[in-house]
Enzyme design. Structure first.
Site, PDB file in Angstrom:
ATOM      1  CE  LYS A   1      -6.062   3.714 -15.745  1.00 21.77           C
ATOM      2  NZ  LYS A   1      -4.710   4.295 -15.630  1.00 21.77           N
TER       3      LYS A   1
ATOM      4  CG  ASP B   1      -1.572   2.633 -15.930  1.00 18.55           C
ATOM      5  OD1 ASP B   1      -1.349   3.076 -17.071  1.00 18.55           O
ATOM      6  OD2 ASP B   1      -2.693   2.662 -15.402  1.00 18.55           O
TER       7      ASP B   1
END
Length: 506
Positions: free
Chosen positions: A296, A333
């Protein structure tokens, strides 16, 4: 039309069991999904079971089925301990029982006198198979010239160590008539699912237990990935990570594509090396991909752009592949954390502890501080905790302080407790002094941490809530239309609860 037909007929169900009774049961299940079936005679535990099954097959020969018999010896990667002559004898008996095809491994062919295959009363058509369980075999364009005249097709099954290995095998098969390409291993799984689209004559899927590394079940190949229906117009998406086998993202996104009747597929990519993946990605025709652990943050250096929020967070979980091939990053997210926690807690001025300092923790820290929460970061690496705290406007909480500190919520953003290591918790019961515990792990739905919290009377929030929210946001970002949220939720919850039932019955 190819040798094995078209459409779903090119999905070959693999029937493999130790007893004749179970082989017969699997064959009946297989034929409900596809007419093309491989019978792994080498998996039967004895000659008596092989004989019993073939007698049953002769008496119950299914009409319109294309049966392929395999009795692979140990030398060729199978389970049969007999000799070459024993193998040929069983394949001949399979022909009498109604098998049109047989799989003859290269190791057996090399032990036969030249041009002697047809002396053994084998099934009418022969698939010559080459297996390499360690690496991708040498793909020589002149291979076909070395086939015996009696061979009707060739299968090349090689272990893909890199994603480039798997795409190389697909390219090779596309230029060779009547070739079956089988990229093995978890790295090769996306190519395995796209093999029919790329020109492979067959794609294998087990009815029950996997018979080779990196297989997906017959049900998944046909109904979730729809491998037989993929074509050049199919939009390809995926998720990259390491590990990736636990991910329910393929179920989530493919359910949405099926519900909305969109010609698109979402594939799981085991990515150990980002550079390797990104170099091979154009061959898959990717339109976008999700990013999970451990990529990420590192994906940022390969992007040609990202939204301001993702740049500030320093982590991306969603990538859009633009028409010119450039990569644009986003972070959903952030949305997932807020939507999941806001249902249980008024965030402004709430004290929230985040455990971890990776990509998910970064999104959570920025989301919560900007929502007005007072955030503390506790991480295994002090330097990482301090860096995230400084970047997001949070504080640092040492692990030793958890025995006495009080919080409104504790949020686990580490992978500790993730399937298959579901029996462990990142925190002890004595470290849980809060009103709410949220775990970003969604598999299992009720992690060990959440169980410990519930035992103490603490309210819990499953990672499923964040997973669904961020996944819906991803899907809508890619497709530019509303996602079928109810269908996506039903599919994920059903899978998790079915898994929990199976686990509790063991």
């Amino acid at each position: 039309m190819g040798l094995f037909g078209k459409g779903v007929a090119r999905i070959c169900a693999v029937v493999a069991a130790s007893s004749a009774k179970e082989m017969a049961a699997q064959l009946r299940r297989a034929l409900r999904e596809t007419p093309t079936v491989e019978l792994r005679l080498d998996w039967l535990k004895s000659d008596a079971e092989r004989r019993r099954f073939l007698v049953w097959l002769r008496r119950n020969r299914p009409r319109r089925a294309v049966l392929l018999a395999t009795c692979r010896r140990i030398e060729g990667g199978g389970l049969f301990a007999g000799s070459v002559q024993d193998e040929l004898l069983w394949l001949a008996q399979a022909a009498e029982a109604g098998c049109l095809w047989c799989d003859l491994e290269i190791e057996t062919l090399r032990k036969l006198p030249r041009n002697s295959i047809r002396e053994h009363s084998l099934p009418r058509r022969i698939l010559l198979s080459v297996h390499d369980f360690d690496r991708m075999p040498t793909l020589n364009p002149a291979l076909k010239a070395r086939w015996p005249a009696e061979v009707d097709a060739i299968k090349i099954a090689g272990t893909a160590r890199t994603i480039a290995d798997s795409t190389r095998l697909l390219r090779f098969a596309a230029n060779l008539q009547n070739c079956v390409a089988v990229p093995m291993g978890e790295v090769g799984l996306p190519a395995r699912l796209l093999a029919l689209r790329e020109g492979s004559a067959l794609a294998y899927a087990p009815v029950s237990a996997a018979t080779a590394p990196g297989q997906v079940s017959l049900q998944e190949m046909k109904h979730l990935y729809r491998a037989h229906a993929l074509n050049r117009q199919t939009q390809v998406f995926g998720v990259i990570g390491d590990p990736i086998a636990h991910s329910l993202s393929p179920l989530l996104h493919n359910t949405a594509f099926i519900t909305r009747k969109i010609n698109a597929v979402y594939l799981p990519f085991l990515v150990k090396n980002l550079r390797d993946f990104l170099k091979a990605a154009p061959e898959f025709g990717l339109h976008g991909f999700s990013v999970t652990l451990p990529h990420k943050q590192s994906i940022l250096r390969y992007l040609q752009g990202c939204d301001a929020l993702s740049a500030e967070i320093g982590a991306v979980n969603t990538v859009v592949v633009r028409r010119d091939g450039s990569l644009y990053g986003c972070n959903t997210d952030y949305v997932g954390v807020l939507r999941a926690l806001e249902k249980k807690l008024r965030l402004p001025k709430s004290r929230v502890l985040i455990l971890g300092a990776g990509g998910s923790a970064r999104a959570a820290a920025f989301a919560l501080t900007r929502a007005g929460a007072i955030v503390g970061i506790c991480a295994r690496r002090d330097a990482a905790a301090r860096e995230l705290a400084r970047a997001s406007g949070a504080g640092v909480v040492p692990r030793r302080a958890l025995k006495t500190e009080q919080f409104d919520a504790v949020l686990n953003a580490t992978p500790v407790g993730m399937h298959p290591n579901a029996g462990i918790s990142p925190l002890e019961p004595s470290e849980l002094h809060c009103r709410i515990v949220m775990d970003l792990i969604y598999r299992p739905e009720r992690t060990q941490l959440l169980k410990l919290a519930a035992q103490k009377g603490i309210a819990t929030v499953s990672g499923v809530e964040m997973f669904l929210a961020q996944g819906v946001a991803q899907w809508e970002l890619w497709m530019k239309r509303p996602a079928p949220e109810k269908a996506m939720r039903r599919a994920v919850l059903a899978a998790l609860r079915d898994e929990e039932r199976r686990r509790s019955s063991l």
